[in-house]
Design a protein around this motif. Structure first.
Motif, PDB file in Angstrom:
ATOM      1  N   ILE A  85      25.803  60.990 -54.830  1.00  0.00           N
ATOM      2  CA  ILE A  85      26.823  61.536 -53.930  1.00  0.00           C
ATOM      3  C   ILE A  85      26.385  62.898 -53.409  1.00  0.00           C
ATOM      4  CG2 ILE A  85      29.197  62.376 -53.806  1.00  0.00           C
ATOM      5  CD1 ILE A  85      29.944  60.207 -55.867  1.00  0.00           C
ATOM      6  N   VAL A  86      25.881  63.736 -54.300  1.00  0.00           N
ATOM      7  CA  VAL A  86      25.397  65.053 -53.892  1.00  0.00           C
ATOM      8  C   VAL A  86      24.238  64.898 -52.906  1.00  0.00           C
ATOM      9  CG1 VAL A  86      24.297  67.184 -54.680  1.00  0.00           C
ATOM     10  CG2 VAL A  86      26.155  66.170 -56.010  1.00  0.00           C
ATOM     11  N   ALA A  87      23.319  63.988 -53.199  1.00  0.00           N
ATOM     12  CA  ALA A  87      22.175  63.766 -52.316  1.00  0.00           C
ATOM     13  C   ALA A  87      22.626  63.279 -50.949  1.00  0.00           C
ATOM     14  CB  ALA A  87      21.216  62.771 -52.949  1.00  0.00           C
ATOM     15  N   ASP A  88      23.642  62.438 -50.916  1.00  0.00           N
ATOM     16  CA  ASP A  88      24.135  61.921 -49.643  1.00  0.00           C
ATOM     17  C   ASP A  88      24.714  63.047 -48.785  1.00  0.00           C
ATOM     18  OD1 ASP A  88      24.850  59.225 -48.208  1.00  0.00           O
ATOM     19  OD2 ASP A  88      26.644  60.466 -48.037  1.00  0.00           O
ATOM     20  N   LEU A  89      25.462  63.947 -49.410  1.00  0.00           N
ATOM     21  CA  LEU A  89      26.009  65.089 -48.676  1.00  0.00           C
ATOM     22  C   LEU A  89      24.896  65.941 -48.080  1.00  0.00           C
ATOM     23  CD1 LEU A  89      28.898  66.136 -51.056  1.00  0.00           C
ATOM     24  CD2 LEU A  89      29.169  65.684 -48.611  1.00  0.00           C
ATOM     25  N   ARG A  90      23.813  66.113 -48.832  1.00  0.00           N
ATOM     26  CA  ARG A  90      22.701  66.916 -48.324  1.00  0.00           C
ATOM     27  C   ARG A  90      21.909  66.159 -47.254  1.00  0.00           C
ATOM     28  NH1 ARG A  90      22.605  71.301 -51.415  1.00  0.00           N
ATOM     29  NH2 ARG A  90      22.906  71.165 -53.678  1.00  0.00           N
ATOM     30  N   ASP A  91      21.559  64.921 -47.559  1.00  0.00           N
ATOM     31  CA  ASP A  91      20.675  64.162 -46.678  1.00  0.00           C
ATOM     32  C   ASP A  91      21.323  63.821 -45.340  1.00  0.00           C
ATOM     33  OD1 ASP A  91      18.840  64.263 -48.723  1.00  0.00           O
ATOM     34  OD2 ASP A  91      19.196  62.201 -49.407  1.00  0.00           O
ATOM     35  N   HIS A  92      22.657  63.713 -45.346  1.00  0.00           N
ATOM     36  CA  HIS A  92      23.368  63.322 -44.120  1.00  0.00           C
ATOM     37  C   HIS A  92      24.330  64.410 -43.648  1.00  0.00           C
ATOM     38  CE1 HIS A  92      21.775  59.240 -44.430  1.00  0.00           C
ATOM     39  NE2 HIS A  92      22.010  59.324 -45.730  1.00  0.00           N
TER      40      HIS A  92
END
Length: 218
Positions: A85-92
């Motif tokens: 979830i954290v990665a998704d916020l950063r990546d997108h």
């Protein structure tokens, strides 16, 4: 500054906040009715639930009720790891999509209010620039926000965000922080005690009435 630039900055700030949480904090009840901190984070993450297209598909299946659609997507995203979830916020963070008819500022209000949904019950500070709050509050008191996100028939009061120099409305004054006003407009009662002025009680009654309710923003 462009709205999408503000949205990007706030998604990255939320990712920073979430990254430092313990598993127990992820499981804490948020301000958003029946949702944990993880549920809220999954809701805000741009592609965890399949993105805007998937939301529109689920929305149609939910009779175009945005709250029911959001609840279904979050429920189906329960298996997603916290780190993802954290990665998704950063990546997108740069994703520039908004539900039809709501405008780009809806996504700014979405991420800011949901950041409060996470941070307030955890006792964590949320310090976002004045321009972010000014744009989000202006959207929240506008007609687009009435499409399932802010209840109808707001009381006739003058809202004053003292920390960001923002004012709206007519009638008895309600003053406080931008965060407290934003939560109240979205039916959250958590920071009502931080508001003051002759119109504060009328706004509090509206929040606690049937048109209030701590619902997701989309």
């Amino acid at each position: 500054m462009d709205i999408w630039t503000l949205v990007r900055e706030d998604r990255l700030a939320l990712a920073d906040l979430l990254e430092g949480l313990t598993p127990e904090q992820w499981s804490t009840d948020s301000l958003c009715s029946a949702w944990t901190v993880k549920d809220v984070a999954a809701h805000v993450a741009p592609t965890v639930g399949g993105g805007l297209l998937q939301f529109l598909v689920v929305l149609a299946g939910a009779g175009f009720n945005p709250h029911k659609a959001s609840e279904r997507i979050v429920r189906d995203s329960g298996h997603v790891p916290m780190a993802a979830i954290v990665a998704d916020l950063r990546d997108h963070a740069d994703q520039q999509k908004a539900p039809p008819g709501l405008g780009t500022a809806s996504q700014l209000a979405d991420v800011l209010v949901h950041t409060l949904d996470v941070a307030v019950p955890l006792g964590l500070p949320v310090d976002r620039p004045a321009e972010h709050w000014q744009q989000a509050l202006t959207w929240l008191v506008g007609p687009q926000a009435r499409r399932g996100f802010v209840g109808p028939d707001l009381p006739e009061v003058t809202l004053v965000a003292q920390d960001v120099e923002w004012t709206h409305g007519q009638g008895p004054r309600v003053q406080g922080s931008a965060a407290a006003l934003a939560l109240a407009l979205c039916g959250r009662s958590a920071l009502l005690d931080d508001l003051s002025g002759p119109g504060a009680e009328a706004l509090a009654q509206w929040v606690r009435g049937p048109q209030g309710g701590e619902q997701p923003l989309e």
